[in-house]
Design a protein around this motif. Structure first.
Motif, PDB file in Angstrom:
ATOM      1  N   ILE A  40       0.821  -1.215   0.000  1.00 27.16           N
ATOM      2  CA  ILE A  40       0.000   0.000   0.000  1.00 27.16           C
ATOM      3  C   ILE A  40       0.852   1.262   0.000  1.00 27.16           C
ATOM      4  O   ILE A  40       0.339   2.356  -0.240  1.00 27.16           O
ATOM      5  CB  ILE A  40      -0.980   0.032   1.190  1.00 27.16           C
ATOM      6  CG1 ILE A  40      -0.234   0.157   2.517  1.00 27.16           C
ATOM      7  CG2 ILE A  40      -1.886  -1.178   1.182  1.00 27.16           C
ATOM      8  CD1 ILE A  40      -1.133   0.448   3.693  1.00 27.16           C
ATOM      9  N   HIS A  41       2.147   1.099   0.262  1.00 29.90           N
ATOM     10  CA  HIS A  41       3.020   2.276   0.247  1.00 29.90           C
ATOM     11  C   HIS A  41       4.454   1.844  -0.011  1.00 29.90           C
ATOM     12  O   HIS A  41       4.813   0.668   0.090  1.00 29.90           O
ATOM     13  CB  HIS A  41       2.959   3.031   1.584  1.00 29.90           C
ATOM     14  CG  HIS A  41       3.704   2.346   2.694  1.00 29.90           C
ATOM     15  ND1 HIS A  41       4.315   3.026   3.716  1.00 29.90           N
ATOM     16  CD2 HIS A  41       3.953   1.039   2.935  1.00 29.90           C
ATOM     17  CE1 HIS A  41       4.885   2.164   4.552  1.00 29.90           C
ATOM     18  NE2 HIS A  41       4.679   0.958   4.102  1.00 29.90           N
ATOM     19  N   THR A  42       5.264   2.813  -0.381  1.00 29.17           N
ATOM     20  CA  THR A  42       6.714   2.655  -0.452  1.00 29.17           C
ATOM     21  C   THR A  42       7.326   3.727   0.442  1.00 29.17           C
ATOM     22  O   THR A  42       7.055   4.922   0.251  1.00 29.17           O
ATOM     23  CB  THR A  42       7.235   2.820  -1.888  1.00 29.17           C
ATOM     24  OG1 THR A  42       6.647   1.828  -2.718  1.00 29.17           O
ATOM     25  CG2 THR A  42       8.749   2.680  -1.940  1.00 29.17           C
ATOM     26  N   ALA A  43       8.111   3.296   1.410  1.00 27.03           N
ATOM     27  CA  ALA A  43       8.870   4.240   2.229  1.00 27.03           C
ATOM     28  C   ALA A  43      10.301   4.241   1.711  1.00 27.03           C
ATOM     29  O   ALA A  43      10.771   3.244   1.160  1.00 27.03           O
ATOM     30  CB  ALA A  43       8.844   3.812   3.696  1.00 27.03           C
ATOM     31  N   TYR A  44      10.974   5.375   1.835  1.00 24.13           N
ATOM     32  CA  TYR A  44      12.357   5.356   1.384  1.00 24.13           C
ATOM     33  C   TYR A  44      13.258   6.119   2.328  1.00 24.13           C
ATOM     34  O   TYR A  44      12.848   7.061   2.996  1.00 24.13           O
ATOM     35  CB  TYR A  44      12.458   5.829  -0.071  1.00 24.13           C
ATOM     36  CG  TYR A  44      12.697   7.286  -0.329  1.00 24.13           C
ATOM     37  CD1 TYR A  44      13.726   7.676  -1.164  1.00 24.13           C
ATOM     38  CD2 TYR A  44      11.896   8.279   0.236  1.00 24.13           C
ATOM     39  CE1 TYR A  44      13.960   9.013  -1.447  1.00 24.13           C
ATOM     40  CE2 TYR A  44      12.120   9.618  -0.038  1.00 24.13           C
ATOM     41  CZ  TYR A  44      13.161   9.985  -0.877  1.00 24.13           C
ATOM     42  OH  TYR A  44      13.386  11.310  -1.136  1.00 24.13           O
ATOM     43  N   VAL A  45      14.509   5.634   2.407  1.00 26.86           N
ATOM     44  CA  VAL A  45      15.523   6.220   3.279  1.00 26.86           C
ATOM     45  C   VAL A  45      16.842   6.263   2.518  1.00 26.86           C
ATOM     46  O   VAL A  45      17.063   5.460   1.610  1.00 26.86           O
ATOM     47  CB  VAL A  45      15.716   5.395   4.576  1.00 26.86           C
ATOM     48  CG1 VAL A  45      14.466   5.390   5.426  1.00 26.86           C
ATOM     49  CG2 VAL A  45      16.150   3.965   4.255  1.00 26.86           C
ATOM     50  N   PRO A  46      17.724   7.212   2.848  1.00 23.33           N
ATOM     51  CA  PRO A  46      19.060   7.181   2.254  1.00 23.33           C
ATOM     52  C   PRO A  46      19.691   5.804   2.483  1.00 23.33           C
ATOM     53  O   PRO A  46      19.600   5.244   3.581  1.00 23.33           O
ATOM     54  CB  PRO A  46      19.799   8.283   3.008  1.00 23.33           C
ATOM     55  CG  PRO A  46      18.720   9.245   3.404  1.00 23.33           C
ATOM     56  CD  PRO A  46      17.534   8.375   3.727  1.00 23.33           C
ATOM     57  N   ALA A  47      20.326   5.270   1.457  1.00 26.00           N
ATOM     58  CA  ALA A  47      20.753   3.867   1.491  1.00 26.00           C
ATOM     59  C   ALA A  47      21.695   3.549   2.645  1.00 26.00           C
ATOM     60  O   ALA A  47      21.659   2.453   3.204  1.00 26.00           O
ATOM     61  CB  ALA A  47      21.420   3.506   0.166  1.00 26.00           C
ATOM     62  N   ASP A  48      22.532   4.508   3.024  1.00 26.13           N
ATOM     63  CA  ASP A  48      23.516   4.226   4.067  1.00 26.13           C
ATOM     64  C   ASP A  48      22.920   4.254   5.466  1.00 26.13           C
ATOM     65  O   ASP A  48      23.622   3.977   6.440  1.00 26.13           O
ATOM     66  CB  ASP A  48      24.690   5.204   3.973  1.00 26.13           C
ATOM     67  CG  ASP A  48      24.263   6.654   4.101  1.00 26.13           C
ATOM     68  OD1 ASP A  48      23.119   6.983   3.734  1.00 26.13           O
ATOM     69  OD2 ASP A  48      25.077   7.469   4.590  1.00 26.13           O
ATOM     70  N   ARG A  49      21.622   4.569   5.578  1.00 24.41           N
ATOM     71  CA  ARG A  49      20.990   4.603   6.898  1.00 24.41           C
ATOM     72  C   ARG A  49      20.250   3.314   7.244  1.00 24.41           C
ATOM     73  O   ARG A  49      19.732   3.170   8.353  1.00 24.41           O
ATOM     74  CB  ARG A  49      20.009   5.780   6.986  1.00 24.41           C
ATOM     75  CG  ARG A  49      20.670   7.145   6.906  1.00 24.41           C
ATOM     76  CD  ARG A  49      19.670   8.259   7.132  1.00 24.41           C
ATOM     77  NE  ARG A  49      20.259   9.577   6.906  1.00 24.41           N
ATOM     78  CZ  ARG A  49      19.579  10.708   6.962  1.00 24.41           C
ATOM     79  NH1 ARG A  49      18.271  10.690   7.246  1.00 24.41           N
ATOM     80  NH2 ARG A  49      20.176  11.861   6.731  1.00 24.41           N
ATOM     81  N   PHE A  50      20.179   2.394   6.299  1.00 24.25           N
ATOM     82  CA  PHE A  50      19.399   1.186   6.565  1.00 24.25           C
ATOM     83  C   PHE A  50      20.171   0.198   7.432  1.00 24.25           C
ATOM     84  O   PHE A  50      21.348  -0.086   7.203  1.00 24.25           O
ATOM     85  CB  PHE A  50      19.005   0.484   5.272  1.00 24.25           C
ATOM     86  CG  PHE A  50      18.306  -0.828   5.523  1.00 24.25           C
ATOM     87  CD1 PHE A  50      17.007  -0.848   6.002  1.00 24.25           C
ATOM     88  CD2 PHE A  50      18.968  -2.034   5.339  1.00 24.25           C
ATOM     89  CE1 PHE A  50      16.361  -2.048   6.270  1.00 24.25           C
ATOM     90  CE2 PHE A  50      18.336  -3.242   5.597  1.00 24.25           C
ATOM     91  CZ  PHE A  50      17.026  -3.244   6.060  1.00 24.25           C
ATOM     92  N   THR A  51      19.468  -0.330   8.420  1.00 26.81           N
ATOM     93  CA  THR A  51      19.926  -1.465   9.222  1.00 26.81           C
ATOM     94  C   THR A  51      18.733  -2.388   9.401  1.00 26.81           C
ATOM     95  O   THR A  51      17.573  -1.978   9.207  1.00 26.81           O
ATOM     96  CB  THR A  51      20.429  -1.030  10.611  1.00 26.81           C
ATOM     97  OG1 THR A  51      19.317  -0.534  11.375  1.00 26.81           O
ATOM     98  CG2 THR A  51      21.515   0.039  10.506  1.00 26.81           C
ATOM     99  N   PRO A  52      18.953  -3.636   9.771  1.00 29.00           N
ATOM    100  CA  PRO A  52      17.816  -4.539   9.984  1.00 29.00           C
ATOM    101  C   PRO A  52      16.839  -4.044  11.042  1.00 29.00           C
ATOM    102  O   PRO A  52      15.669  -4.433  11.038  1.00 29.00           O
ATOM    103  CB  PRO A  52      18.495  -5.840  10.431  1.00 29.00           C
ATOM    104  CG  PRO A  52      19.838  -5.802   9.774  1.00 29.00           C
ATOM    105  CD  PRO A  52      20.244  -4.358   9.826  1.00 29.00           C
TER     106      PRO A  52
END
Length: 425
Positions: A40-52
């Protein structure tokens, strides 16, 4: 006695021959819904901020921003939604169970140009973090990257990031089932064909099944709505994608800016935005390709009055695109999750009773004031099915109100069989 008509076997054979190309076109290019889930949605974050840990952290932050379950109920009431306590309980559970349905790790606008060394390292690290999240069972159902576009200034950099990300994931093991690759700022069908070639090369390099890599196209330029020769590339590119395109995503701000719309008037509901999305909606019809609306950059941050105003705007925009038959949008901040789910769940729950009654009458051939045809029954079933998949509705509610099994619901929604009775009731 059977009467002989004027059209004989020879005439039918002629018609079959004349329409063979049409039959092939419809079968190959307009296969219909394949039943795969649409987030129902796409959230997005700067790639280097992602962690599990990021999805759970977003869910916890969203619930805290709303003020817990009681705050969600209060917010639902202020938004004018019915049964606010019921909605609040469902949304709180969703934020704890599956706070993000689709997450994009961004190497484009949200990441910027940090130099090749830094982006190379970030691409590898992002893939490693995604692999860890998938292995731990904490990754969103859909996850992937948005790399830089295929225009000349960023082409090599974007493709290198894509290569490093996919290659690192492939070496880590089986690719995530919900892997999503986003191709932004597409201007021509040739760029889509180039992306198909890139996917083929990556599949060959990593011994992946043919067609395993698929991608979504971000519609952010007017050239895809109307080309220099008067054609509509947004329709053509779907078929040039050779079955690899999963969805078209409207890009609110790049598209608006490209038309010269002043920043203060750029929005998901500008007439120019509606025109572009109407064209896209017609283009994807019958193809099995999903359609997503864009985002609002008015975030629920600041003083309480600003937060409430931003939530009200976001909830209204979510409801607006749902009513227009667009079932996905983009979220830019965790504080938008409360209204994403409240507005979406209210849409399905408020329409459920009527939809269930009409579907029940159709399946069981109960006479009523509304005589629905198969196409409308399919729409009713799809409405209920979408509500079930996102968590707004339960299987028990569907069985009680529509008096059909989930297999019958699925069959009607996907028109896999002609069903007028349900033997499992």
């Amino acid at each position: 006695m059977i009467r002989q008509g004027a059209l004989g076997a020879a005439a039918l054979a002629r018609i079959e021959s004349d329409l063979a190309a049409t039959d092939e076109l419809l079968e190959q290019n307009y296969p219909g819904d394949d039943g795969r889930r649409q987030p129902i949605h796409t959230a997005y974050v700067p790639a280097d901020r992602f962690t599990p840990e990021l999805p759970a952290a977003w869910g916890a932050a969203a619930l805290e921003a709303a003020g817990g379950v009681a705050g969600l109920a209060d917010l639902a009431g202020k938004l004018g939604l019915t049964r606010p306590e019921e909605l609040a309980a469902l949304v709180a559970a969703k934020l704890g169970r599956e706070p993000i349905e689709d997450l994009r790790l961004d190497f484009e606008d949200g990441y910027g140009n940090r130099g090749d060394t830094a982006e190379d390292a970030a691409a590898v690290a992002a893939a490693e973090q995604v692999a860890k999240a998938v292995a731990a069972g904490v990754a969103p159902p859909f996850i992937g990257i948005r790399f830089k576009c295929l225009e000349a200034p960023t082409r090599a950099r974007g493709l290198r990031t894509l290569d490093l990300f996919v290659s690192t994931l492939a070496r880590a093991g089986e690719l995530p089932p919900g892997l999503v690759l986003t191709l932004p700022k597409v201007t021509t069908v040739a760029q889509v064909r180039a992306m198909v070639f890139v996917c083929e090369q990556l599949e060959a390099a990593h011994s992946l099944p043919a067609g395993r890599l698929r991608f979504e196209v971000q519609m952010e330029t007017p050239q895809l709505i109307l080309a220099h020769d008067g054609t509509v590339p947004s329709a053509t590119l779907l078929h040039a994608g050779q079955g690899r395109i999963t969805s078209l995503h409207y890009g609110t701000y790049d598209y608006s800016a490209s038309l010269g719309i002043a920043a203060a008037y750029q929005s998901m509901e500008h007439p120019a935005a509606d025109y572009a999305k109407n064209v896209m909606q017609v283009a994807v019809a019958g193809t099995g390709v999903h359609l997503s609306d864009g985002s609002t950059n008015i975030l629920p941050l600041g003083d309480p009055e600003q937060v409430q105003a931003a939530w009200a705007l976001h909830a209204r925009l979510v409801r607006r695109h749902l009513e227009r038959g667009i079932y996905q949008g983009w979220d830019l901040h965790q504080n938008q999750l409360p209204t994403r789910y409240l507005a979406t769940y209210a849409f399905y729950r408020e329409g459920f009773a009527a939809a269930a009654a009409r579907l029940r009458n159709y399946v069981h051939r109960i006479e009523s004031a509304i005589m629905d045809e198969p196409a409308t029954a399919k729409a009713l079933a799809n409405f209920i099915r979408r509500g079930l998949v996102c968590g707004a509705l339960t299987a028990e509610e569907i069985a009680a109100e529509a008096e059909i099994s989930l297999s019958t619901l699925e069959s009607i929604a996907l028109t896999r069989a002609t069903q007028t009775e349900d033997s499992n009731v």
